[in-house]
Write an enzyme that holds these catalytic residues in place. Structure first.
Site, short mmCIF file in Angstrom:
data_model
loop_
_atom_site.label_atom_id
_atom_site.label_comp_id
_atom_site.label_asym_id
_atom_site.label_seq_id
_atom_site.Cartn_x
_atom_site.Cartn_y
_atom_site.Cartn_z
N HIS A 466 0.84 -1.21 0.00
CA HIS A 466 0.00 0.00 0.00
C HIS A 466 0.87 1.26 0.00
O HIS A 466 0.72 2.14 -0.85
CB HIS A 466 -0.91 -0.02 1.24
N GLU A 467 1.80 1.31 0.95
CA GLU A 467 2.64 2.51 1.05
C GLU A 467 3.57 2.63 -0.16
O GLU A 467 3.89 3.73 -0.61
CB GLU A 467 3.43 2.51 2.37
ZN LIG Z 1 -2.97 5.23 1.97
#
Ligand SMILES: [Zn+2]
Length: 683
Positions: A466-467
């Site tokens: 995600h990051e």
């Molecule tokens: Zn996010």
């Protein structure tokens, strides 16, 4: 010692020289940078020349470089490596910086120039991107009070300054409450925890110099292993209570008064700007556009999630009863029995996967996916200064050309706030030559003892992806103007690049690379099958805990707290209205809801994750339809219209150019297991 913020940075990529930056440098650096920026802006506003795009908007875009430099370093240190001295600087600087920006956006002469350009924009001969930037600036000014009367501008400035102090206070209170809530634990109290979780608890006891074998704090990374696998029910209850009471302990860190004042001031601000509520004000500058549209999506998904969660609750209660435990299921039992139910139903134990998800391998797998999709490679750079020994740095190249640096700061520690986030030390732009981005990912994984591997859960591996998705949005940005660079997009679009990238973690070519840290073997096929079957098992719970928080956020900013300002009563009222299952708690309760109260970024905007999920689930469908998770033509459109484009065009249009049509909610419902066919498969 000279102040590094007053010198040029003679480092690779002109990265921040953390080895020579000290807390004492920030106040003088801010003072000089703010004054320099103010002088630049005054010269633009007072210019005798007729306003032009170049002498007004582009000039503003080029101004404030010293301020950005100190601000971006300071913000990351305040979030990821803070202490009392830095917290004191932060509290002092917050209103000063807000005052500075107010003086710019409330400057009538400056707004008159922007407004004049905006009024004749079709005849200015601007490029599409310049037109977007001009429109963006005009909107920024109007949303920041530029069109108000003189008296109203004064009130606007006073409100925003006060809100900046309240937001800083809120974040510090949560961090301090997590740090101060420490519990010594005995061997019996950590029974059931995995070896790595026990090692982390032992490390906490040593860090805090406690005369006990183990300890936990009220932080998420400390509490979740106890809730998930601790067999001692009283310890689970203690962990849960400490976690949900963060910021509500009637001590110096209590956030309830902060919330009441924040919500009232935001409502007043919105009315000053001509909006009925703060939610209307915030949503007007998003893809969703109105609180009704955002709420409509949340309520549709809530109905499915709640139904699923109630079925799961009955199954969990039956399982607990069947084990001979004469207990009534409580919130501190849910995760524990959910793990057992997963084991019983799917023969799937999430911890079986951990040896395959060693942190270094997960990061490499994310690099691999970025390489296949976008032609990136990542090479470690040990000569770039860092602010903590745990931080690692890679040089990023695209098709052989260096494009920036990527910093990974993955382990939890005191002085780092909970959660995971992407930020930058410099954003990409081309306005004055190529500015290469310096991108940071911060997470909170438990640090293993020296010499042992950091083994992640599937959820934690998903967080890495995600990051990294946000990071790619910053790294791949290819626009001219900083205002619309990378992640400088509306809030309910910004989670699309991050969330869609999560999908590649569970693609076959990536999972094949996740080999056992000891044996080097791939994840066995039967385990993968069981993992996929169990994938949707927790979706009722996850949907309920997320969506209830998102609706609570919307209610704070649409309905408001009422004259008594009673935070506890308000929260209980919202949950009762929703029919919240009592065995599940909010993902973020009011007094530690950092997203919406430690700043205004996600205020009336927590729904954004779900809005973006409609886009990411539907968007990844394009790769499924192409029959290849790395289909080159689809990847090229994803790069061109989403990852490299920043805010250079309307977001709905950008999505359509990538996907060939508008998004459909079906992908989200299918992904969460809420469609009839998906339910059928689970039997
Ligand atoms: Zn996010």
């Amino acid at each position: 010692m000279t102040n590094p913020f007053f010198a040029s940075w003679d480092t690779p990529f002109s990265a921040p020289p953390f080895d020579s930056i000290a807390t004492a440098h920030f106040q003088p650096a801010y003072a000089e940078a703010l004054a320099a920026h103010q002088a630049e802006v005054t010269a633009i506003a007072d210019s005798a020349e007729t306003p032009s795009f170049e002498n007004t908007v582009a000039a503003l875009e080029k101004s404030g470089k010293a301020l950005k430099r100190v601000d971006m370093v300071f913000n990351q240190l305040s979030s990821a490596n803070t202490d009392e001295a830095l917290q004191a600087v932060e509290l002092e600087m917050a209103p000063v910086v807000t005052r500075h920006w107010n003086a710019i956006f409330l400057n009538p002469k400056l707004f008159a120039r922007v407004d004049a350009l905006f009024g004749k924009r079709p005849g200015l001969g601007l490029t599409d991107e310049q037109l977007r930037v001009l429109e963006r600036y005009h909107l920024d000014f109007v949303r920041s009070g530029a069109a108000l009367s003189a008296d109203e501008r004064l009130r606007y400035a006073a409100i925003t300054e006060r809100l900046s102090v309240l937001g800083t206070q809120f974040g510090q209170n949560v961090l301090n409450d997590e740090r101060d809530s420490v519990f010594a634990l005995t061997e019996a109290e950590v029974a059931g925890l995995s070896d790595p979780a026990k090692a982390a608890a032992a490390q906490t006891a040593r860090d805090r110099k406690l005369n006990a074998p183990y300890a936990m704090t009220a932080s998420r990374s400390s509490v979740e292993p106890v809730l998930q696998s601790g067999t001692d029910r009283a310890t689970r209850e203690k962990a849960w209570r400490a976690f949900v009471r963060r910021g509500a302990n009637s001590n110096a860190n209590d956030n309830r008064k902060v919330i009441a004042e924040t919500v009232a001031l935001r409502a007043e601000l919105a009315q000053l700007l001509g909006y009925p509520t703060y939610a209307h004000y915030k949503l007007s500058d998003t893809m969703a556009k109105t609180p009704e549209a955002a709420r409509g999506l949340l309520e549709e998904v809530w109905g499915h999630g709640r139904r699923k969660a109630l079925e799961d609750r009955d199954a969990l209660q039956a399982l607990a009863g069947g084990e001979g435990a004469t207990l009534t299921l409580e919130p501190w039992d849910w995760r524990f029995y959910a793990e057992r139910l997963r084991l019983a139903r799917y023969d799937f134990d999430a911890s079986e996967l951990k040896p395959y998800f060693e942190l270094g391998k997960v990061v490499d797998a994310a690099f691999y996916a970025a390489g296949r999709l976008f032609g990136l490679s990542f090479v470690p750079r040990d000569d770039v200064p860092v602010y903590h020994p745990d931080v690692r740095v890679w040089e990023v190249t695209r098709e052989g050309k260096p494009i920036g640096l990527f910093y990974g700061d993955y382990f939890a520690r005191p002085g780092k706030r909970s959660g995971a986030w992407m930020t930058s030390f410099r954003e990409q732009s081309k306005i004055e030559g190529e500015q290469s981005p310096l991108i940071v990912n911060t997470c909170n994984f438990n640090k293993p003892p020296e010499g042992e591997p950091a083994l992640l859960s599937l959820d934690e591996a998903r967080t890495v992806f995600h990051e990294m998705g946000h990071g790619l949005h910053g790294l791949l940005s290819s626009v001219t103007y900083p205002r619309i660079s990378g992640t400088n997009v509306v809030r309910d679009f910004v989670e699309l690049p991050s969330q869609i990238f999560e999908h590649w973690l569970e693609s076959d070519p990536v999972l094949e690379r996740m080999t056992h840290y000891l044996t080097g073997e791939q994840i066995p096929a039967p385990l993968l099958l069981r993992m996929r079957a169990a994938r949707k098992a927790g979706q009722g719970f996850e949907t309920v805990e997320f969506t209830s928080s998102a609706l609570l956020d919307m209610d704070y900013h649409a309905a408001g707290l009422g004259p008594d300002g009673d935070v506890d009563a308000f929260e209980q009222g919202v949950l009762a209205g929703l029919g919240m299952p009592t065995e599940i708690s909010l993902r973020h309760a009011s007094t530690h809801f950092l997203h919406i109260f430690s700043g205004d970024g996600y205020a009336a905007g927590y729904y954004s994750y779900m809005w973006s999920e409609v886009l990411d689930a539907d968007g990844f469908g394009a790769f499924k339809e192409a029959g290849d998770p790395f289909d080159p033509a689809t990847a090229e459109r994803l790069y061109r219209f989403i990852y490299s484009a920043g805010g250079s065009r309307d977001y709905g249009e950008a999505y359509r150019l990538f996907r060939g049509r508008d998004p459909d909610i079906g992908g989200l419902l299918e992904g969460r297991g809420f469609l009839p066919e998906a339910d059928g498969q689970e039997a």
